[in-house]
Design an enzyme around this catalytic site. Sequence first.
Site, PDB file in Angstrom:
ATOM      1  N   ASP A   1       6.655 -10.308  -0.792  1.00  0.00           N
ATOM      2  CA  ASP A   1       7.168  -9.342   0.186  1.00  0.00           C
ATOM      3  C   ASP A   1       8.166 -10.003   1.132  1.00  0.00           C
ATOM      4  O   ASP A   1       9.276  -9.528   1.335  1.00  0.00           O
ATOM      5  CB  ASP A   1       6.018  -8.827   1.071  1.00  0.00           C
ATOM      6  CG  ASP A   1       5.362  -7.572   0.539  1.00  0.00           C
ATOM      7  OD1 ASP A   1       6.085  -6.632   0.227  1.00  0.00           O
ATOM      8  OD2 ASP A   1       4.124  -7.552   0.456  1.00  0.00           O
TER       9      ASP A   1
ATOM     10  N   GLU B   1       9.685  -4.018   6.620  1.00  0.00           N
ATOM     11  CA  GLU B   1       8.268  -3.848   6.902  1.00  0.00           C
ATOM     12  C   GLU B   1       7.630  -5.153   7.366  1.00  0.00           C
ATOM     13  O   GLU B   1       6.740  -5.145   8.215  1.00  0.00           O
ATOM     14  CB  GLU B   1       7.540  -3.360   5.636  1.00  0.00           C
ATOM     15  CG  GLU B   1       6.047  -3.270   5.875  1.00  0.00           C
ATOM     16  CD  GLU B   1       5.260  -2.663   4.732  1.00  0.00           C
ATOM     17  OE1 GLU B   1       5.804  -2.558   3.629  1.00  0.00           O
ATOM     18  OE2 GLU B   1       4.105  -2.313   4.966  1.00  0.00           O
TER      19      GLU B   1
ATOM     20  N   ASP C   1      11.690  -1.823   2.330  1.00  0.00           N
ATOM     21  CA  ASP C   1      10.281  -2.048   2.011  1.00  0.00           C
ATOM     22  C   ASP C   1      10.302  -2.954   0.786  1.00  0.00           C
ATOM     23  O   ASP C   1      10.583  -2.513  -0.327  1.00  0.00           O
ATOM     24  CB  ASP C   1       9.549  -0.732   1.721  1.00  0.00           C
ATOM     25  CG  ASP C   1       8.049  -0.962   1.616  1.00  0.00           C
ATOM     26  OD1 ASP C   1       7.632  -2.130   1.464  1.00  0.00           O
ATOM     27  OD2 ASP C   1       7.283   0.019   1.685  1.00  0.00           O
TER      28      ASP C   1
ATOM     29  N   ILE D   1       8.096  -4.525  -1.046  1.00  0.00           N
ATOM     30  CA  ILE D   1       7.236  -4.008  -2.124  1.00  0.00           C
ATOM     31  C   ILE D   1       6.383  -2.893  -1.546  1.00  0.00           C
ATOM     32  O   ILE D   1       5.524  -3.131  -0.696  1.00  0.00           O
ATOM     33  CB  ILE D   1       6.316  -5.101  -2.730  1.00  0.00           C
ATOM     34  CG1 ILE D   1       7.166  -6.157  -3.422  1.00  0.00           C
ATOM     35  CG2 ILE D   1       5.343  -4.479  -3.753  1.00  0.00           C
ATOM     36  CD1 ILE D   1       6.381  -7.270  -4.061  1.00  0.00           C
ATOM     37  N   ASP D   2       6.649  -1.684  -1.992  1.00  0.00           N
ATOM     38  CA  ASP D   2       5.799  -0.563  -1.594  1.00  0.00           C
ATOM     39  C   ASP D   2       4.720  -0.432  -2.675  1.00  0.00           C
ATOM     40  O   ASP D   2       5.013  -0.561  -3.862  1.00  0.00           O
ATOM     41  CB  ASP D   2       6.614   0.726  -1.503  1.00  0.00           C
ATOM     42  CG  ASP D   2       5.752   1.878  -1.026  1.00  0.00           C
ATOM     43  OD1 ASP D   2       5.083   1.715   0.008  1.00  0.00           O
ATOM     44  OD2 ASP D   2       5.722   2.917  -1.706  1.00  0.00           O
TER      45      ASP D   2
ATOM     46  N   THR E   1       1.786  -2.338  -2.258  1.00  0.00           N
ATOM     47  CA  THR E   1       1.364  -3.746  -2.341  1.00  0.00           C
ATOM     48  C   THR E   1      -0.005  -3.881  -3.003  1.00  0.00           C
ATOM     49  O   THR E   1      -0.225  -4.815  -3.779  1.00  0.00           O
ATOM     50  CB  THR E   1       1.293  -4.379  -0.929  1.00  0.00           C
ATOM     51  OG1 THR E   1       2.394  -3.911  -0.178  1.00  0.00           O
ATOM     52  CG2 THR E   1       1.343  -5.883  -0.997  1.00  0.00           C
TER      53      THR E   1
ATOM     54  N   ASP F   1       9.089   3.260   4.134  1.00  0.00           N
ATOM     55  CA  ASP F   1       8.563   3.894   2.919  1.00  0.00           C
ATOM     56  C   ASP F   1       9.456   5.048   2.475  1.00  0.00           C
ATOM     57  O   ASP F   1       9.594   5.310   1.280  1.00  0.00           O
ATOM     58  CB  ASP F   1       7.176   4.522   3.170  1.00  0.00           C
ATOM     59  CG  ASP F   1       6.097   3.522   3.503  1.00  0.00           C
ATOM     60  OD1 ASP F   1       6.050   2.469   2.853  1.00  0.00           O
ATOM     61  OD2 ASP F   1       5.285   3.799   4.410  1.00  0.00           O
TER      62      ASP F   1
HETATM   63  C1  2IP Z   1       1.788   1.778   1.545  1.00  0.00           C
HETATM   64  C2  2IP Z   1       1.571   2.128   0.101  1.00  0.00           C
HETATM   65  C3  2IP Z   1       0.299   2.895  -0.036  1.00  0.00           C
HETATM   66  C4  2IP Z   1       0.397   4.218   0.668  1.00  0.00           C
HETATM   67  C5  2IP Z   1       0.792   3.968   2.131  1.00  0.00           C
HETATM   68  C6  2IP Z   1       2.021   3.069   2.280  1.00  0.00           C
HETATM   69  O1  2IP Z   1       2.873   0.874   1.671  1.00  0.00           O
HETATM   70  O2  2IP Z   1       2.629   2.850  -0.426  1.00  0.00           O
HETATM   71  O3  2IP Z   1       0.009   3.035  -1.377  1.00  0.00           O
HETATM   72  O4  2IP Z   1      -0.846   4.862   0.590  1.00  0.00           O
HETATM   73  O5  2IP Z   1       1.046   5.183   2.739  1.00  0.00           O
HETATM   74  O6  2IP Z   1       2.266   2.796   3.627  1.00  0.00           O
HETATM   75  P1  2IP Z   1      -1.229   5.888  -0.606  1.00  0.00           P
HETATM   76  O7  2IP Z   1      -1.089   5.178  -1.907  1.00  0.00           O
HETATM   77  O8  2IP Z   1      -2.629   6.303  -0.292  1.00  0.00           O
HETATM   78  O9  2IP Z   1      -0.250   7.005  -0.461  1.00  0.00           O
HETATM   79  P2  2IP Z   1       2.714  -0.755   1.418  1.00  0.00           P
HETATM   80  O10 2IP Z   1       2.133  -0.957   0.090  1.00  0.00           O
HETATM   81  O11 2IP Z   1       4.134  -1.239   1.519  1.00  0.00           O
HETATM   82  O12 2IP Z   1       1.827  -1.259   2.537  1.00  0.00           O
HETATM   83 CA    CA Z   2       5.325   0.637   2.067  1.00  0.00          CA
END
Ligand code: 2IP
Ligand code: CA
Length: 380
Positions: free
Chosen positions: A54, A79, A153, A155-156, A158, A303
């Site tokens: 990240d 992030e 972001d 890696i979204d 994670t 995000d």
């Molecule tokens: C997170 C990730 C999560 C999501 C959350 C994001 O970002 O995308 O999967 O939750 O909202 O903030 P969910 O999968 O329940 O929607 P990161 O992985 O960058 O922390």
């Molecule tokens: Ca994210």
Amino acid sequence: MAELLRLLLDVSEKAANVARVCRQEAALFELLVQEKKGADKNKKFLKDFKTLADVIIQEMIRHDVCAQFPELNGFIHGEESNTFENGLGESVTVTVCAKEEDTAALLAKVLDGDLTAASLLTKAIHHKLQLRDEKAESLQLSLSSDEVAIWIDPIDGTSQYIEGKEEEEPDEGFCPSGLPCALVLIGVYLRATGQPVMGVINQPFKCKDFMGQGWRGQHFWGVSYGDVNVCSFTQRRPLCLQKRDHLSVMLSSSEKPEVKDVLTTLSNVKLMYASGAGYKILCVIQGLVDVYLLSEGSTFKWDSCAPHALLRALGGGISDLNECLRSSLNGSDGRRPELTYHEPNNKSQGVDKWANRGGIIAYLDSSLCDKTVAALAGKI
Ligand code: 2IP
Ligand code: CA
């Protein structure tokens, strides 16, 4: 500005390479995972992981963009914070240096002196790479780079990246969980209004390569500014739009029970679930679902900025769910307040300053957004 798009495509591909390299060695990967603490922690999770991947990806994007567009220095936000603690408890600030050997020396420090790992990562970071993308190359955009700022972001999804489940894409065309849900997101917005104007989404783990050893990725981009609305792919008009009696709504598996309950009682609504905020919006972009809604403020500007720009380029958008519900109850038709990206929530602290506080609703077709909002208004 078309130059910036081309650079972001290249750097997103490098980011995907780094993400893949970091996952290849399981032992190394475990060593890199570190828990976020205090104000940096996403309260939604008991454990919120920050990985070296990240941090490196974010700093690499920042470095490459500033090298070509110095006027963006100070206008690239992400992030992650770039301070990382190594196994010896030393705090190291991760930056990408102009010279390869300096980056390698810095990374060796983060990696407790593991020179092999540091050199592998350094190679991926300093690799010169140019994606061929005819549509992006022919794009003309009369917008100056000193009018914009960037959300990254790195890696979204994670948790999906760390867990590393190797999911195949089922018939619906999307994976409910697994590595394909992990995305690199780079969004560009106007400094003056906060409107998202350009987005690049890179999916490093789209499918296994033909030898079954590594992974192949894919990328998407979109630009929406003035009269220019261009997307890297042509929207195949979603099936669900043809049979409008049916509405498919994507939710987080952790969505509030009352939201799930209201939607389940509607006969024509199909609920779907997938991981990753960015991945869920990508499903809307691709027309695989009609809307994605989240009733809580647990997504952030990084995000939504990139995928929001793609949705706008295709005629859709992302709105603040609470405001939509309020205006639906007040009878103010057609008011869909779109998210903006330039102003912090001043009453909040830490990471919550940049939360999409009122929840979100992402859509391609605004009439399906209105339909969903009307079904929920006054009930949640
Ligand atoms: C997170 C990730 C999560 C999501 C959350 C994001 O970002 O995308 O999967 O939750 O909202 O903030 P969910 O999968 O329940 O929607 P990161 O992985 O960058 O922390
Ligand atoms: Ca994210």
